[in-house]
Design a protein around this motif. Structure first.
Motif, mmCIF file in Angstrom:
data_model
loop_
_atom_site.group_PDB
_atom_site.id
_atom_site.type_symbol
_atom_site.label_atom_id
_atom_site.label_comp_id
_atom_site.label_asym_id
_atom_site.label_seq_id
_atom_site.Cartn_x
_atom_site.Cartn_y
_atom_site.Cartn_z
ATOM 1 N N ALA A 1 29.858 -53.578 -6.891
ATOM 2 C CA ALA A 1 29.803 -55.039 -6.874
ATOM 3 C C ALA A 1 28.565 -55.508 -7.623
ATOM 4 C CB ALA A 1 29.773 -55.562 -5.441
ATOM 5 N N ILE A 2 28.737 -56.470 -8.530
ATOM 6 C CA ILE A 2 27.590 -57.025 -9.260
ATOM 7 C C ILE A 2 27.516 -58.528 -9.049
ATOM 8 C CG2 ILE A 2 27.665 -55.221 -11.020
ATOM 9 C CD1 ILE A 2 28.819 -57.391 -12.939
ATOM 10 N N SER B 1 35.596 -52.775 1.658
ATOM 11 C CA SER B 1 36.333 -53.805 0.921
ATOM 12 C C SER B 1 35.350 -54.872 0.460
ATOM 13 C CB SER B 1 37.412 -54.416 1.812
ATOM 14 O OG SER B 1 36.804 -55.095 2.902
ATOM 15 N N ASP B 2 35.801 -55.752 -0.434
ATOM 16 C CA ASP B 2 34.921 -56.805 -0.962
ATOM 17 C C ASP B 2 34.378 -57.698 0.152
ATOM 18 O OD1 ASP B 2 35.376 -55.827 -3.482
ATOM 19 O OD2 ASP B 2 36.810 -57.372 -4.076
ATOM 20 N N SER B 3 35.225 -58.039 1.122
ATOM 21 C CA SER B 3 34.795 -58.967 2.171
ATOM 22 C C SER B 3 33.756 -58.355 3.109
ATOM 23 C CB SER B 3 36.004 -59.440 2.983
ATOM 24 O OG SER B 3 36.655 -58.339 3.584
ATOM 25 N N GLU B 4 33.665 -57.032 3.169
ATOM 26 C CA GLU B 4 32.752 -56.368 4.102
ATOM 27 C C GLU B 4 31.311 -56.310 3.605
ATOM 28 O OE1 GLU B 4 35.882 -53.240 6.237
ATOM 29 O OE2 GLU B 4 34.703 -52.594 4.496
ATOM 30 N N ILE B 5 31.071 -56.608 2.330
ATOM 31 C CA ILE B 5 29.703 -56.495 1.800
ATOM 32 C C ILE B 5 28.981 -57.831 1.726
ATOM 33 C CG2 ILE B 5 30.406 -54.504 0.414
ATOM 34 C CD1 ILE B 5 30.157 -56.368 -2.066
ATOM 35 N N VAL B 6 29.676 -58.918 2.029
ATOM 36 C CA VAL B 6 29.112 -60.258 1.774
ATOM 37 C C VAL B 6 27.908 -60.550 2.659
ATOM 38 C CG1 VAL B 6 29.589 -62.730 1.860
ATOM 39 C CG2 VAL B 6 31.279 -61.163 0.890
ATOM 40 N N GLN B 7 27.944 -60.157 3.931
ATOM 41 C CA GLN B 7 26.846 -60.475 4.849
ATOM 42 C C GLN B 7 25.522 -59.856 4.377
ATOM 43 O OE1 GLN B 7 27.076 -62.463 7.568
ATOM 44 N NE2 GLN B 7 29.264 -62.832 7.293
ATOM 45 N N GLU B 8 25.548 -58.555 4.046
ATOM 46 C CA GLU B 8 24.328 -57.889 3.570
ATOM 47 C C GLU B 8 23.903 -58.426 2.211
ATOM 48 O OE1 GLU B 8 24.632 -53.668 3.602
ATOM 49 O OE2 GLU B 8 25.233 -53.571 5.705
ATOM 50 N N LEU B 9 24.883 -58.707 1.351
ATOM 51 C CA LEU B 9 24.579 -59.273 0.033
ATOM 52 C C LEU B 9 23.873 -60.617 0.169
ATOM 53 C CD1 LEU B 9 24.894 -59.365 -3.074
ATOM 54 C CD2 LEU B 9 27.188 -60.303 -2.718
ATOM 55 N N ALA B 10 24.360 -61.461 1.061
ATOM 56 C CA ALA B 10 23.740 -62.775 1.270
ATOM 57 C C ALA B 10 22.300 -62.640 1.756
ATOM 58 C CB ALA B 10 24.569 -63.579 2.273
ATOM 59 N N GLN B 11 22.044 -61.697 2.667
ATOM 60 C CA GLN B 11 20.678 -61.485 3.160
ATOM 61 C C GLN B 11 19.734 -61.091 2.031
ATOM 62 O OE1 GLN B 11 20.768 -58.637 6.360
ATOM 63 N NE2 GLN B 11 22.081 -59.908 7.661
ATOM 64 N N ASP C 1 35.826 -64.368 -5.839
ATOM 65 C CA ASP C 1 37.283 -64.460 -5.866
ATOM 66 C C ASP C 1 37.821 -64.314 -4.439
ATOM 67 O OD1 ASP C 1 37.332 -61.729 -5.273
ATOM 68 O OD2 ASP C 1 37.573 -61.144 -7.368
ATOM 69 N N LYS C 2 39.137 -64.360 -4.304
ATOM 70 C CA LYS C 2 39.752 -64.384 -2.964
ATOM 71 C C LYS C 2 39.477 -63.131 -2.143
ATOM 72 C CE LYS C 2 43.585 -67.542 -3.854
ATOM 73 N NZ LYS C 2 45.066 -67.704 -3.847
ATOM 74 N N GLY C 3 39.236 -62.003 -2.827
ATOM 75 C CA GLY C 3 39.019 -60.757 -2.107
ATOM 76 C C GLY C 3 37.803 -60.778 -1.205
ATOM 77 N N PHE C 4 36.855 -61.687 -1.452
ATOM 78 C CA PHE C 4 35.629 -61.764 -0.656
ATOM 79 C C PHE C 4 35.764 -62.739 0.525
ATOM 80 C CE2 PHE C 4 34.281 -60.215 -4.765
ATOM 81 C CZ PHE C 4 33.290 -59.305 -4.485
ATOM 82 N N TRP C 5 36.930 -63.415 0.623
ATOM 83 C CA TRP C 5 37.049 -64.454 1.643
ATOM 84 C C TRP C 5 37.128 -63.879 3.051
ATOM 85 C CZ3 TRP C 5 39.903 -66.266 5.675
ATOM 86 C CH2 TRP C 5 39.630 -67.597 6.078
ATOM 87 N N ASN C 6 36.412 -64.571 3.912
ATOM 88 C CA ASN C 6 36.426 -64.269 5.341
ATOM 89 C C ASN C 6 35.775 -65.471 6.009
ATOM 90 O OD1 ASN C 6 35.101 -63.293 7.924
ATOM 91 N ND2 ASN C 6 36.278 -61.465 7.374
ATOM 92 N N LYS C 7 36.273 -65.864 7.151
ATOM 93 C CA LYS C 7 35.747 -67.059 7.806
ATOM 94 C C LYS C 7 34.250 -66.934 8.090
ATOM 95 C CE LYS C 7 36.596 -70.201 11.668
ATOM 96 N NZ LYS C 7 37.397 -70.450 12.897
ATOM 97 N N CYS C 8 33.822 -65.776 8.597
ATOM 98 C CA CYS C 8 32.397 -65.554 8.895
ATOM 99 C C CYS C 8 31.566 -65.542 7.608
ATOM 100 C CB CYS C 8 32.213 -64.240 9.640
ATOM 101 S SG CYS C 8 32.978 -64.208 11.273
ATOM 102 N N ASN C 9 32.125 -64.951 6.551
ATOM 103 C CA ASN C 9 31.414 -64.923 5.266
ATOM 104 C C ASN C 9 31.163 -66.331 4.749
ATOM 105 O OD1 ASN C 9 31.492 -62.153 5.341
ATOM 106 N ND2 ASN C 9 33.221 -61.961 3.932
ATOM 107 N N LYS C 10 32.176 -67.176 4.863
ATOM 108 C CA LYS C 10 32.039 -68.551 4.370
ATOM 109 C C LYS C 10 30.968 -69.305 5.155
ATOM 110 C CE LYS C 10 34.717 -72.627 3.113
ATOM 111 N NZ LYS C 10 36.069 -73.239 3.037
#
Length: 486
Positions: A332-333, A351-361, A375-384
């Motif tokens: 992921a870049i 999966s793409d949606s599982e890395i968003v929390q650490e990426l955001a930090q 893109d849609k692959g990163f969507w998750n209610k908690c991620n948003k």
């Protein structure tokens, strides 16, 4: 005794700061990289930080002993050149000894009539191999900071980020149960051959016959599997039984003979350890092939292996028509408005949606963010919910059916504008793949991660260098226009 960099003022030696960078538009990728490297070297603010990171990793505890080796600057330059040009170590060896631009940038080029300094092939491999994924990640943070200064980013200016993932393939063949069994068997035979050459083992006079017979039976099974017509199942079963029988006989012979193999010398001990590892893999793939073909079982995905050499390899299906399957690791870049890669991650069965929390930090700890698109692959209610806390405008299309409020959000002019701009990250990925990040030729997972990191840093340096060359080219263009007008 290894040194950071001390260019001796010797007769005929060309100085790094005097390196002339080509500014023609068709000069290729290398001048951009060289322009950025030269700027780092001549600017104390940047070279101090780069040398500090390199020295922390490469300098040994007792650096006052031994041969000098390549200095830190030469290691850094050659590691970036390889990934900028997408070349092998053979081509890198040629460039290090015969490309005058790179040699002057390394500080080893002399004028005509003076003795040349040359670097051996193995020296390059050994020294560039000293870099690690963690070291290059630290270097990339400095490179991004340097890039923001070159692109004249204001300190309070927020970033416009785009995140996407792609697959970096491992250097493996397409896996099937029968060819993975063959890989395991032939490596067992190779280890025994090495022991036989060193110690003249008894009982292995027909070792070449073992290899050729197993290979013939493996090919026969492959032909039976690919064939069509009446009686295919019977042909497949017969070929599989013969292949398994031979493989089991080999495994039984190895288990019987292994206790008598010599292990007095270190090299023999290492060979026997490797043999034991390949014997375990041989046993595993005998079982898998028997379960799948003979017993007709469906093998769970978690039990499968896709390479006996690059065992980190994942089977990645992204739902695309071409390619429908990729063998490697997802990366992921995250890029900014200057097309610099500010963050990257080699994903571990995620999966793409599982890395968003650490990426955001990581991102929120370093940068202010005005907009961020996915893109849609990163969507998750908690991620948003997490991303909305630190981003002014978030572009995260919902996976599935939208309610009325979500439809209004996704069809707002600002959302659509940023979603259309998200395609820029696809061109960044395409450029990375053309520069070598489509398939990793290096062996081992630690080398795979280092290869990815070096590709990212070389990409960033080239982007920065292109900006520097564009700034150098502007005065030349204005001067030529004045001359024409006169």
């Amino acid at each position: 005794m290894r040194k950071r960099f001390e260019q001796q003022i010797t007769l005929g030696r060309l100085l790094i700061q005097d390196t002339k960078i080509p500014t023609a538009k068709r000069s290729g990728a290398l001048p951009g990289l060289c322009a950025a490297l030269k700027e780092i070297f001549v600017t104390p603010k940047w070279n101090t930080q780069v040398f500090e990171i390199l020295g922390k990793k490469i300098f040994s505890e007792n650096n006052n002993m031994g041969r000098p080796g390549m200095n830190l600057w030469q290691i850094f330059v050659l590691s970036q050149v390889r990934l900028c040009q997408n070349i092998s170590y053979d081509d890198l060896h040629h460039i290090a000894n015969y490309d005058s631009l790179i040699r002057q940038l390394m500080g080893i080029e002399n004028g005509f009539g003076h003795e040349r300094t040359e670097i051996s092939y193995q020296n390059i491999i050994d020294n560039v191999g000293l870099l690690t994924d963690e070291t290059v990640k630290e270097l990339n943070e400095i490179i991004v900071e340097f890039g923001h200064e070159v692109f004249k980013k204001k300190e309070e200016e927020a970033l416009c980020l785009k995140t996407d993932s792609f697959v970096v393939e491992s250097n493996v063949h397409f896996p099937t149960d029968y060819n993975l069994l063959w890989d395991s068997a032939r490596k067992c035979i190779d280890m025994v051959t090495k022991l036989q050459e060193r110690n003249n083992l008894p009982g292995w006079r027909k070792i070449k016959n073992w290899r050729s017979d197993l290979k013939n039976k493996m090919r026969a099974l492959g032909r039976a599997s690919a064939s069509c017509g009446k009686g295919k199942q019977k042909r497949l079963m017969d070929s599989c039984q013969k292949y398994l029988s031979k493989a089991k006989t080999l495994l039984a012979k190895l288990e019987k003979e292994k206790p008598g193999f010599p292990q007095t010398e270190l090299e023999d001990w290492v060979i026997v350890m490797e043999l034991e590892r390949f014997m375990e893999l041989l046993e595993k793939h005998i079982e898998l092939l028997e379960r799948r073909v003979v017993k007709g079982e469906s093998i769970p995905h978690k039990e499968k292996m896709f390479s006996i050499f690059e065992q980190y390899t994942e089977w990645v299906t992204k739902g695309k028509m071409r390619p429908n399957v990729e063998l490697g690791k997802k990366v992921a870049i995250t890029t900014d408005q200057f097309n610099l890669i500010v963050d990257y991650l080699v994903m571990e069965h995620q999966s793409d949606s599982e890395i968003v929390q650490e990426l955001a930090q990581r991102i929120f700890a370093q940068y202010a963010v005005s907009s961020w698109s996915f893109d849609k692959g990163f969507w998750n209610k908690c991620n948003k919910e997490t991303l909305q806390k630190g981003v002014e405008t978030l572009v995260l299309p919902k996976k599935g059916k939208c309610n009325k409020a979500e439809l209004e959000e996704e069809y707002s002019p600002k959302f659509l504008k940023l979603r259309n701009r998200h395609s820029t990250v696809e061109s960044n990925i395409n450029e990375l793949e053309h520069r070598g990040l489509d398939r990793c030729p290096d062996k081992g997972y630690h080398n795979f991660k280092r290869y990815v990191s070096l590709s990212i840093s070389a990409y960033n340096l080239r982007k920065i260098g292109e900006q520097l060359i564009a700034e150098m080219r502007t005065p030349e263009k204005s001067n030529s226009l004045r001359k024409k007008a006169a």
